[in-house]
Structure formats: C-alpha cells, structure tokens
Write a protein that holds these residues in place. Structure first.
Motif, short mmCIF file in Angstrom:
data_model
loop_
_atom_site.label_atom_id
_atom_site.label_comp_id
_atom_site.label_asym_id
_atom_site.label_seq_id
_atom_site.Cartn_x
_atom_site.Cartn_y
_atom_site.Cartn_z
N VAL A 265 0.87 -1.17 0.00
CA VAL A 265 0.00 0.00 0.00
C VAL A 265 0.92 1.23 0.00
O VAL A 265 1.74 1.40 0.90
CB VAL A 265 -0.92 0.02 1.25
CG1 VAL A 265 -1.82 1.25 1.23
CG2 VAL A 265 -1.75 -1.26 1.31
N HIS A 276 -4.15 6.71 -1.48
CA HIS A 276 -3.25 5.56 -1.50
C HIS A 276 -3.71 4.55 -2.55
O HIS A 276 -4.83 4.62 -3.04
CB HIS A 276 -3.23 4.90 -0.12
CG HIS A 276 -4.57 4.41 0.33
ND1 HIS A 276 -5.55 5.27 0.81
CD2 HIS A 276 -5.12 3.16 0.34
CE1 HIS A 276 -6.64 4.56 1.11
NE2 HIS A 276 -6.42 3.29 0.83
N GLU A 277 -2.83 3.64 -2.88
CA GLU A 277 -3.20 2.58 -3.82
C GLU A 277 -2.47 1.30 -3.48
O GLU A 277 -1.40 1.33 -2.84
CB GLU A 277 -2.89 3.01 -5.26
CG GLU A 277 -1.44 3.40 -5.50
CD GLU A 277 -1.22 3.96 -6.91
OE1 GLU A 277 -1.91 3.50 -7.83
OE2 GLU A 277 -0.34 4.84 -7.06
N VAL A 278 -3.04 0.18 -3.87
CA VAL A 278 -2.43 -1.12 -3.66
C VAL A 278 -1.76 -1.54 -4.97
O VAL A 278 -2.39 -1.51 -6.04
CB VAL A 278 -3.49 -2.18 -3.26
CG1 VAL A 278 -2.83 -3.55 -3.12
CG2 VAL A 278 -4.19 -1.77 -1.97
N GLY A 294 -0.18 -5.18 1.57
CA GLY A 294 -1.47 -5.27 0.90
C GLY A 294 -2.25 -6.52 1.24
O GLY A 294 -1.77 -7.38 2.00
#
Length: 394
Positions: A265, A276-278, A294
């Motif tokens: 993450v 945010h992003e995975v 993640g």
C-alpha cells in the motif's frame, strides 16, 4: 526451569523482599495508568495470605544514584493502596528501613524509596546488595521487565537470600518458555518495526529457531531493496542491504521460510486518510512511500498462521498509527487472536509498539500472553541470558 516460585517458599512470619516494576506514568501528581501496579497484586496478595510481610523494592525514572525528589515513589502509594486494598508505608531511607518504628511495622506492605537513588543499585555493588538483603528473609523477583539489568535489586540480592520468582515473573517465564524454549511446531514469528539495525540480534536468533518468519513495517522495505526492488521514498536502510541478504541466506540454510510483502500500500504523504493505492511489490513508484502490506500479503500471513501452532509477535506490519495504513496489522492480529481464542494457536507478543498495535486491533485480550516487559522481552527473543533470571537459577 531451574528456578523456584512462591509455591516453593515457606512465607509465614517472613520478610519478603519483593522486586517489582511500578515505574508507571504520572500526570499532574497522579498515576495515570496503573496497569503495572495491578499486575503485581497477585504476588503481594499471595505473600500476605500466607503470613509474609512484603517489602517492596522498586525504581522510578532514572535518578542515576542521586536523590531526585521529583522521582520519589511517594506518588504511587495511593494507587498501590487502591489496587491492593491494604495499607502501604513508604520508608524514605535505608536507615529508616533498618530501624523500623512500630507504626511502620503495622502497615500491611512496606515500600522502600526509589532504589535508584543509591549508586550501589545500578553498579550491582555487593556491599549494597548485602545491606539490602539484611532487610529480609526471602527474595522474590516479580520484575521481569527489569530482568535484563544486572543491578543489586534484580540480580545481586539472589546471592544472599533464598530466592524465587513472583507470580508475574513466573507467568512471563512460562509463556516465553512455551514460545521459544520448547514450542509446539510449526513455530512462527512476526517481526515488524522501522529499522533492521535495531533488531539485528533478534532476526539473527529467530531464523535459526522458527519455521516461518514474517517481516513487516519499514524493516521489510530494507529486505525488498536488498533483493533489488525499488522502494521509492519509503523508510529504508539501504546500507543494511548486505546484512539483510546475510539474514536471508542464514534462513535458507536453517530451513526458515521468510515471508515479505507480495503487494504493498503506497502513498505520497504520511497522513491520516492520505490518497493511497495497492500495487504489486515490484511496482512502487519513485515518488511514493510503502506504508503497509497489501491484502495478498495479509492472506499469505493468515495462511501461515493457520498452519502454525505457536506464534511470537513483535512489531507492526505497517504504519499502524494512522488509517488506512493499519489494515494489515489489524487483519493479521485479529486472525491470530481468533485462532488463539479457538485453542489452535499459542500466541505470545511483546515489546514497544506491539502492545499498542494489538490493543488498537482489538486483538490483545485473545492472545495467549502479552508481555509488557519491553527490553527484557526483546533480549529474551534475541537468545540472551537475562541477569535477573540467571540469578534465580544460581
């Protein structure tokens, strides 16, 4: 285990010098968290019920061998009396303890003033230990959290008196023995936190002892970078890469599986609710920070937990202090807690942020044992002999 407990002692009519850790937080002249005081109550009640007189030895802060009035134990007396439901008398000097008045003797429990006011304490001076020993008939150490210190009241006293572990010390040693001494296997460890450099001894010891080692938090970034992966602007000790590779090689030789994040993450700022992003672990952007593991990583940890019989946990898997970067720690901790609650897993956790992280996850109460000992817990996990424990075995 080679050490005695209160069960092995005849306490009737005996003065029991009891080393405790009541180094509690204080705000505005009052104890703000009495957890450490509450944890010594079983030992003191046991001594009292069997006719013994507890004489408590404790430290408060770091006065470094000088009398510092702001570090007097006087502040803990009301909380001690409330927790015990008994009278507690503070004795301000060793001379006073050596010539107790009748009024002082009438108190249920005697508390000696901050033992670190005396230079002989931290120096583990034999003459000082002998002087302390003359105040009692039996020595009971109930302060595992100070057992990594070779001080007069944690180690020196045991050379002068019949010695035993108190109930809190006994519980801690039994839990740690179950986790590292003679564990049910597979044995799994979760080690997280910011820096590899602060946990080198721990990792080096664990890879030779556990079947599976999960590495999380900022430490994981160092291991990922050591494998040639980009970690962007993440917290990472790039200079520790050779050491990380040595640890991985040692683990491979020992047959220890190391689990690192498979997905991450990432965010551009370290802030509550940050965008945010995975991503897959090999796709960290150059301008981003890895702040948590993640969902794939959590699933892998959960699968390893399902297979394990014993778990040792030290440190979070991500930046657990802020949402949403607490997700991996919370999910893994709750899974471990549910397995423990069902009797499928023996789980022992401790050290620094660990207790806070497990409490935040609502998982702490279902772990088999939570150590609040901090440094002593870590040194035990590192495979080191603790002076306070060794002294009880002598």
């Amino acid at each position: 285990m080679g050490w005695k407990t209160l069960d092995d002692m005849d306490l009737a009519g005996k003065r029991v010098l009891t080393r405790v850790d009541i180094n509690v937080p204080v705000e505005n002249g009052r104890v703000s968290d009495a957890t450490r005081i509450e944890r010594i109550v079983p030992t003191l009640r046991d001594i009292l019920s069997r006719g013994g007189k507890p004489i408590l030895i404790a430290h408060f802060g770091r006065p470094k061998g000088k009398v510092v009035l702001s570090m007097s134990l006087r502040v803990v007396v009301p909380a001690l009396e409330a927790a015990l439901g008994r009278s507690v008398r503070l004795i301000e000097t060793l001379e006073g303890a050596e010539t107790l008045t009748e009024e002082a003797r009438s108190a249920d429990v005697i508390l000696l003033e901050n033992i670190r006011f005396y230079p002989g304490e931290e120096a583990n001076d034999p003459a000082f230990a002998a002087r302390l020993a003359a105040l009692g008939d039996i020595y009971c150490n109930d302060a595992f959290s100070a057992a990594h210190r070779a001080h007069a009241s944690t180690a020196g006293l045991a050379a002068h008196l019949p010695s035993c572990a108190g109930r809190l010390m006994q519980a801690e040693l039994e839990a740690l023995e179950a986790a590292l001494g003679a564990p049910k296997r597979p044995l799994m460890a979760v080690v997280g936190g910011a820096k590899v450099s602060s946990k080198l001894d721990l990792l080096g010891n664990l890879v030779g002892q556990v079947d599976t080692l999960v590495i999380g938090g900022g430490m994981a970034n160092t291991f990922l970078a050591a494998q040639g992966l980009s970690v962007g602007k993440s917290l990472c000790e790039h200079d520790m890469a050779p050491t990380a590779r040595e640890i991985m090689a040692k683990a491979a030789t020992a047959g220890c599986e190391i689990i690192l994040p498979a997905d991450i993450v990432v965010a551009r700022e370290f802030a509550e609710g940050a965008a945010h992003e995975v991503l897959a672990v090999h796709l960290c952007p150059d301008d981003a920070m890895i702040l948590d593991a993640g969902p794939q990583s959590v699933a892998r940890v959960a699968k390893a937990l399902d297979a394990a019989k014993t778990l040792i946990w030290n440190g979070p898997l991500g930046a657990f202090e802020i949402t949403p970067f607490n997700a991996a720690t919370n999910a893994a901790a709750r899974h471990a807690a549910s397995l423990s609650r069902a009797g499928a897993l023996i789980s022992v956790a401790g050290g620094g942020d660990t207790v806070a992280a497990l409490n935040q996850a609502g998982a702490a109460e279902d772990f088999t044992y939570i150590s609040t000992a901090g440094g002593a817990f870590l040194e035990w996990m590192e495979g080191k002999d603790l002076p306070g424990v060794a002294a009880l075995k002598a």
